[in-house]
Design a protein around this motif. Structure first.
Motif, mmCIF file in Angstrom:
data_model
loop_
_atom_site.group_PDB
_atom_site.id
_atom_site.type_symbol
_atom_site.label_atom_id
_atom_site.label_comp_id
_atom_site.label_asym_id
_atom_site.label_seq_id
_atom_site.Cartn_x
_atom_site.Cartn_y
_atom_site.Cartn_z
ATOM 1 N N UNK A 157 91.580 48.652 55.554
ATOM 2 C CA UNK A 157 91.458 47.336 54.931
ATOM 3 C C UNK A 157 90.712 47.517 53.616
ATOM 4 N N UNK A 158 90.833 46.577 52.682
ATOM 5 C CA UNK A 158 90.180 46.758 51.387
ATOM 6 C C UNK A 158 88.720 46.300 51.408
ATOM 7 N N UNK A 159 87.769 47.188 51.180
ATOM 8 C CA UNK A 159 86.357 46.804 51.252
ATOM 9 C C UNK A 159 85.912 46.031 50.023
ATOM 10 N N UNK A 160 85.052 45.052 50.255
ATOM 11 C CA UNK A 160 84.524 44.231 49.171
ATOM 12 C C UNK A 160 83.011 44.354 49.032
ATOM 13 N N UNK A 161 82.290 44.078 50.119
ATOM 14 C CA UNK A 161 80.832 44.021 50.055
ATOM 15 C C UNK A 161 80.251 44.467 51.387
ATOM 16 N N UNK A 162 78.943 44.724 51.389
ATOM 17 C CA UNK A 162 78.333 45.132 52.639
ATOM 18 C C UNK A 162 76.829 45.280 52.537
ATOM 19 N N UNK A 163 76.239 45.764 53.635
ATOM 20 C CA UNK A 163 74.783 45.907 53.698
ATOM 21 C C UNK A 163 74.424 46.854 54.825
ATOM 22 N N UNK A 164 73.176 47.310 54.800
ATOM 23 C CA UNK A 164 72.625 48.160 55.856
ATOM 24 C C UNK A 164 72.068 47.268 56.961
ATOM 25 N N UNK A 165 72.434 47.583 58.211
ATOM 26 C CA UNK A 165 71.940 46.859 59.366
ATOM 27 C C UNK A 165 70.547 47.387 59.722
ATOM 28 N N UNK A 166 69.512 46.536 59.716
ATOM 29 C CA UNK A 166 68.169 47.027 60.041
ATOM 30 C C UNK A 166 68.027 47.489 61.486
#
Length: 884
Positions: free
Chosen positions: A594-603
Motif C-alpha cells: 500500500x502507499x505510505x503517507x505518514x506515521x509515528x513511533x509507538x511508545x
C-alpha cells in the motif's frame, strides 16, 4: 509512454526492477461500502459554492470552510466558521459530491479538477443566503463588506478568520438532539442550535443563547429566497428586533436581528420558512451528551512478516469489515502515551486502535470521531488528539468518557484556506514548546492565496501563526521533538526539478511558483535543499519521522523519510554541521503493498507504524487501496550505511556492521556518478552533465581503504566537486558473508579534507592516483521488449499509465493499443500518430505533445533525457508496441 500529467515516476525496489512482470491495477473499493455521508451524521465539513444559487441571492458566495448541519425534513445549513455566518440554507440532498473525499469514495479513479472550477454546491433549493461579510457584527449599523485583509489575488475569498475582536468560532458540541455551535462575538459567548420543524419541510429554525453584551449586536440572517419569509421569537425587555437592510439596485435586502445591549444571557430564535409562519418555542439548548454512535469494537489480527531482513513490515489489517460499511482510508497514525493509536482517514473519521504492540495478536478498533474536512494528519498534545483539516486544527474531546468525541474544539484557524482543491492540509506535527507546525499544499490554478504552499508555526494557544517558509508545491514535514528543527520534502513538478528535502526556517522561499504567476517571477532567493533525490528514486515524497524513543537498532534517534509513488522508507543521513547543511538518503525497506503517507513511533513497543491510502489519480505502484503497517526491527544486522560523506578526495561510507576487508577494499565494488538539474517552468528536469549536455558524468573510484574497525570505507575519487546530485553505489560483503549492497544519493555543497586518523583509518596514506575508466564495451546489447518492460516497472510508469484496456484511467492516458493510434494533441487541430518518433519525443520532451484532456495545470511528466540511454528508449518503444 505519452506526454502527460502528474506522472511522478518512481523506480521500484532494486529486486523488483530486475523482474519481468506485467503491471497490475490497484485494488478497488468494496461494492458494499455505505454512503460517504452517513444518515446519522450530526454534521460534516465541506467547501460550499453558492455562487450559482440564483439571481436573487448575493453573488460571490463561496465559502472554503463550512460546517454543514442537517436541519431535519431534508434541510441543510452551511455555517462559515471564518466569517461566522450561515452561508446558505437549502432543501435537498446535502452538497454535490465533487470534492476529493466524497467524489473518490466509491470511484477512486474519479479525478478532482484543479483549482476552484468544480466545487461542492447546495444540492437543492436555497431558502436563504448571505454574502461575503461577517454574520455577526457590533456597532451602530452592520456593514455588508468583507473586513479581512485581501489575499495576493484580491478576488480570493479564502482570507482566513475575522479578527478576534469581531468574533471567533470555538467548538461543535454534540448532543442527543444534534450539534450545537459555540462561538464568540465581540467577547460574548454564543451558542446556536439549528433544527427543522416536525412535519414542515419548508422551515429552518436557528435558536440562540447569547451572553451579556455592552453594545448593540447584529446577527445577519441573509437574503431570503423569493416567497420565503423570516420570523423572530424573543421575550423580555429590550428583546431582539427583526429588521431588513436596504438592498442594492432594487435587490432584496438582508434580514438582520438587532440585539440591544443586555446585562444577562438571553435566548431568541429565528425561523426561515415558506407558507404559514411556524410556531417557535423558546427553549433551552440541548446539553445531554449523545448516546454512542459506534459502540461496537472491530477486531483484526496482525499478520507478522516472515522476512528475515533487519526491517520488516507486519500487516495490521484495517477494520474494513465493520457494522457501518465504512471505508477506512487511513492517512496517518499517532500515539497516546499508553500505545493507543489514533488513525485519521481522508473521509473525516478518527479511529482509536489498541493492542498494536503484540506480535501477531488481536487489534481492537473503535471509531472516535467523524465530520472532519478531508484531513490527512493528526498530532497528540497533552494526551489530546488534534486533527488538521481544511477548516483548521480541531481538538477532539470525549467529555463524558463514553469512548467517542462529543466536543470538537477549533483550536486554531489562524491562517487562510482557499477553496482550491489542491490546498491540502498536508501535515501537522507538535513542536517542543507546545506549538504546532503545519504544511499546506501549494498548487494553485485559480487564484493566489495567502498561505498556499507554506509551512507555518501555530502558537501554543492556537491564536496566531507565523510563516516559516513558502514557495513549496506539496510540502510534507517533520519537527524534531527537542530542537524544533523543521524538515520538509516537496514533490517534483513545475519549477521543482527533482525531489528536494529541505530545512524550513527564516521565512525562506523554496522555489515553486503557480502556473498563473508570471514565469520565473521569483520573489526572493531560492533556499537550497539538504539534498536532491532523483525522480526515479522518490518522485512523490511524503513526510518524515524522527525516531526518538524508538527501539529499532541503528536508526534510533535518526530521521526516516517516506516515499509514496514507489512505497519505500529511506534513512536520512544528516550532516548539519557544515556551512551549508546537507544530507544523503538510502533505502531502508520497500516491503509495502500500500502507499505510505505518514506515521509515528509507538511508545509501547518502540516500532514505527506507517499509514497510507491511494486514489488512482495519485500516482503509485502500490496494489492495495489502503493499509497500516508496523515496521519492525528483527535484530538482524543492518547493512544500510549510517554515514555517507563526500570529501575532496572521495567518499566516506560508514556502516553498523563489520565488513569483509578483502571485499570492501575491492575498488571495483563501487561506482559513482554526478549530474545536475535545471529549474524551469517545465515539469521536472532532464539530467545534465557538467558541460551542459544531457546525461550523467561517471566518477571513477581510485582506491578503497577499510578502517581499523572494518566498519568504514573511504573510496577515493579524484574528480569530486560540489554538484547537485551525487549517486554512490556499492556491492560488498559483511564479515559474516552477508551481502552489503545499495546506493545513496546526496547533494555535496562543500567538501572537507579527509583525515585518516580522525576517521579511524590510522596512519593510512591515501593514494589519489587517478584510475583510468574501463573502456565501454564495443558491442551494445540490442533493445528488447523485456528490457522495456523492466524499465516501465523500475521507473514507476505504471503508477500513472494503465496498460490494459478497460482499466481505470490514471494520471496519464491508458497505453493499451497506443502504437499506431491517433492521438489528439492539446493546441493542435490535427492529431498525431503514435509511432516510434512520437514515443521517443514523449520520453525526452514530454511537454511537446500532450494528449487532449491531460493538460492539467500544475501537473506533468518528467523528462527522461539524460536518464535513459538511446538503447533503453528503444526498448521502451518495443514494450509499448506490444501493448495490444
Amino acid at each position: 509512454m505519452t506526454a502527460t500529467l502528474v506522472c511522478a515516476l518512481l523506480s521500484l525496489a532494486a529486486g523488483l526492477a530486475a523482474r519481468v512482470q506485467t503491471p497490475q491495477a490497484p485494488a478497488v473499493p468494496r461494492p458494499d461500502w455505505g454512503p460517504w455521508l452517513e444518515d446519522d451524521a450530526p454534521f460534516f465539513s465541506s467547501v460550499l459554492d453558492a455562487r450559482g444559487a440564483g439571481a436573487s441571492f448575493p453573488g460571490n458566495n463561496l465559502s472554503p470552510r463550512t460546517l454543514v448541519l442537517p436541519a431535519g425534513e431534508g434541510h441543510w445549513v452551511a455555517f462559515d466558521t471564518d466569517l461566522l455566518r450561515v452561508a446558505a440554507a437549502w432543501t435537498g440532498k446535502g452538497v454535490t459530491p465533487t470534492a476529493l473525499a466524497p467524489g473518490s469514495y466509491h470511484q477512486p479513479n474519479r479525478k478532482t479538477p484543479a483549482g476552484q472550477k468544480a466545487l461542492p454546491e447546495p444540492d437543492g433549493r436555497v431558502l436563504i443566503a448571505n454574502g461575503l461579510y461577517p454574520g455577526w457584527q457590533v456597532g451602530e449599523r452592520p456593514v455588508l463588506e468583507d473586513p479581512r485583509a485581501p489575499a495576493p489575488s484580491v478576488e480570493e475569498v479564502g482570507r482566513g478568520p475575522v479578527a478576534a475582536d469581531v468574533g471567533r468560532f470555538t467548538a461543535v458540541r454534540l448532543t442527543r438532539e444534534g450539534a450545537v455551535l459555540e462561538y464568540e462575538v465581540a467577547g460574548s459567548p454564543v451558542q446556536e442550535w439549528i433544527t427543522g420543524a416536525t412535519g414542515r419541510p419548508d422551515v429552518v429554525i436557528r435558536r440562540f443563547e447569547i451572553g451579556a453584551t455592552t453594545q448593540t449586536t447584529w446577527l445577519l440572517l441573509g437574503v431570503p429566497a423569493p416567497g420565503a419569509e423570516v420570523s423572530l421569537a424573543a421575550a423580555g425587555a429590550q428583546r431582539p428586533v427583526l429588521e431588513r437592510l436596504a438592498g442594492r439596485d432594487g435587490a432584496a435586502g438582508v434580514q438582520v436581528v438587532r440585539i440591544p445591549a443586555h446585562a444577562a444571557a438571553r435566548r431568541f430564535a429565528v425561523a426561515t420558512f415558506t407558507g404559514a409562519a411556524p410556531p417557535i418555542a423558546l427553549r433551552a439548548l440541548p446539553s445531554t451528551p449523545p448516546a454512542p454512535r459506534w459502540p461496537q469494537v472491530v477486531t483484526t489480527t496482525i499478520a507478522p512478516s516472515t522476512s528475515t531482513d533487519a526491517y520488516v513490515v507486519d500487516d495490521v489489517p484495517l477494520p474494513v469489515e465493520n457494522p457501518w460499511k465504512r471505508a477506512v482510508r487511513v492517512s496517518d497514525i499517532q500515539f497516546l502515551a499508553d500505545g493507543t493509536g489514533a488513525c485519521v482517514t481522508l473521509d473525516g473519521d478518527v479511529w482509536l486502535v489498541r493492542g498494536l504492540a503484540s506480535l501477531g495478536g488481536l487489534v481492537q478498533w473503535r471509531r472516535f470521531a467523524s465530520g472532519l474536512h478531508e484531513p490527512l494528519t493528526l498530532a497528540i498534545r497533552d494526551e489530546q488528539i488534534h486533527v488538521f483539516d481544511r477548516n483548521g486544527v480541531w481538538r477532539l474531546r470525549d467529555t463524558d468518557g463514553d469512548g467517542e468525541a462529543d466536543r470538537h474544539e477549533l483550536f486554531s484557524n489562524a491562517f487562510a484556506q482557499t477553496a482550491d482543491t489542491r490546498e491540502f492540509p498536508s501535515t501537522i506535527r507538535l513542536g517542543p514548546g507546545g506549538e504546532f507546525v503545519i504544511a499546506k499544499g501549494g498548487q494553485e490554478a485559480t487564484t493566489i492565496g495567502k498561505h498556499n504552499g507554506s509551512v507555518l508555526r501555530l502558537s501554543a494557544d492556537g491564536r496566531s501563526s507565523t510563516v516559516l517558509g513558502y514557495g513549496l508545491r506539496q510540502p510534507q514535514l517533520a519537527v524534531h521533538p527537542q530542537s524544533g528543527l523543521v524538515t520538509a520534502s516537496d514533490q517534483q513538478g513545475h519549477y521543482i526539478p527533482s525531489t528536494p528535502l529541505h530545512i524550513v526556517r527564516d521565512r525562506q522561499f523554496y522555489g515553486f511558483l503557480s502556473d498563473i504567476l508570471p514565469k520565473e517571477s521569483y520573489p526572493a532567493p531560492i533556499a537550497a535543499p539538504l539534498t536532491w533525490i532523483p525522480h526515479d528514486v522518490n518522485a512523490s515524497a511524503m513526510s518524515q519521522v524522527w525516531m526518538l524513543d524508538s527501539r529499532m537498532g541503528p536508526i534510533d534517534n535518526g530521521l526516516v523519510h517516506i516515499g509514496y509513488n514507489r512505497p519505500e522508507l529511506f534513512r536520512v543521513l544528516l550532516d548539519l554541521d557544515r556551512p551549508v547543511p546537507q544530507a544523503a538518503v538510502v533505502s531502508l525497506t520497500t516491503a509495502f503493498d500500500y502507499p505510505p503517507l505518514n506515521g509515528a513511533v509507538n511508545p509501547d513497543d518502540g516500532q514505527l507504524y506507517i499509514a497510507g491510502f491511494q486514489i488512482i489519480g495519485w500516482g503509485t505502484t502500490a496494489t492495495r487501496l489502503a493499509g497500516l503497517g508496523r515496521v519492525r526491527y528483527t535484530g538482524a544486522p543492518v547493512t544500510v550505511p549510517r554515514q555517507l560523506t563526500p570529501m575532496r578526495e572521495g567518499v566516506l561510507l560508514r556502516f553498523d556492521v563489520a565488513l569483509d576487508p578483502k571485499a570492501a577494499s575491492d575498488v571495483a565494488s563501487y561506482s559513482a556518478s554526478t549530474w545536475g538539474y535545471l529549474r524551469t517552468p517545465k515539469y521536472g528536469s532532464p539530467r545534465y552533465k557538467a558541460d551542459g549536455t544531457a546525461g550523467v558524468d561517471t566518477l571513477v573510484p581510485g582506491r578503497a581503504y577499510v578502517s581499523a574497525d572494518a566498519r568504514a570505507v573511504f573510496v577515493t575519487m579524484p574528480d569530486m566537486k560540489p554538484v547537485m546530485q551525487l549517486k554512490v553505489a556499492w556491492a560488498i560483503r559483511a564479515r559474516d558473508g552477508r551481502a552489503v549492497t545499495g546506493e545513496a544519493y546526496t547533494t555535496p555543497y562543500t567538501l572537507t579534507t579527509f583525515n585518516p586518523r580522525a576517521e579511524g583509518f590510522g596512519d593510512a596514506v591515501i593514494d589519489l592516483t587517478r584510475r583510468e575508466a574501463q573502456a565501454p564495451p564495443t558491442v551494445t546489447a540490442a533493445p528488447t521488449l523485456e528490457e522495456g518492460r523492466d524499465i516501465f516497472v523500475k521507473y514507476g510508469c505504471l503508477a500513472c499509465h494503465a496498460t490494459e484496456r478497460g482499466a481505470a484511467i490514471k494520471l496519464g492516458p491508458t497505453l493499451a493499443g497506443i502504437f499506431g493510434a491517433s492521438r489528439p494533441i492539446t493546441g493542435r487541430t490535427t492529431p498525431v500518430i503514435a509511432d516510434e518518433a512520437y514515443i521517443r519525443q514523449s520520453l525526452r520532451e514530454p511537454s511537446a505533445a500532450i494528449v487532449v484532456g491531460f493538460d492539467r495545470g500544475g501537473s506533468g511528466m518528467p523528462s527522461f533525457a539524460g536518464v535513459l540511454s538511446d538503447a533503453q528508449v528503444e526498448s521502451v518503444v518495443l514494450f509499448l508496441r506490444s501493448l495490444k
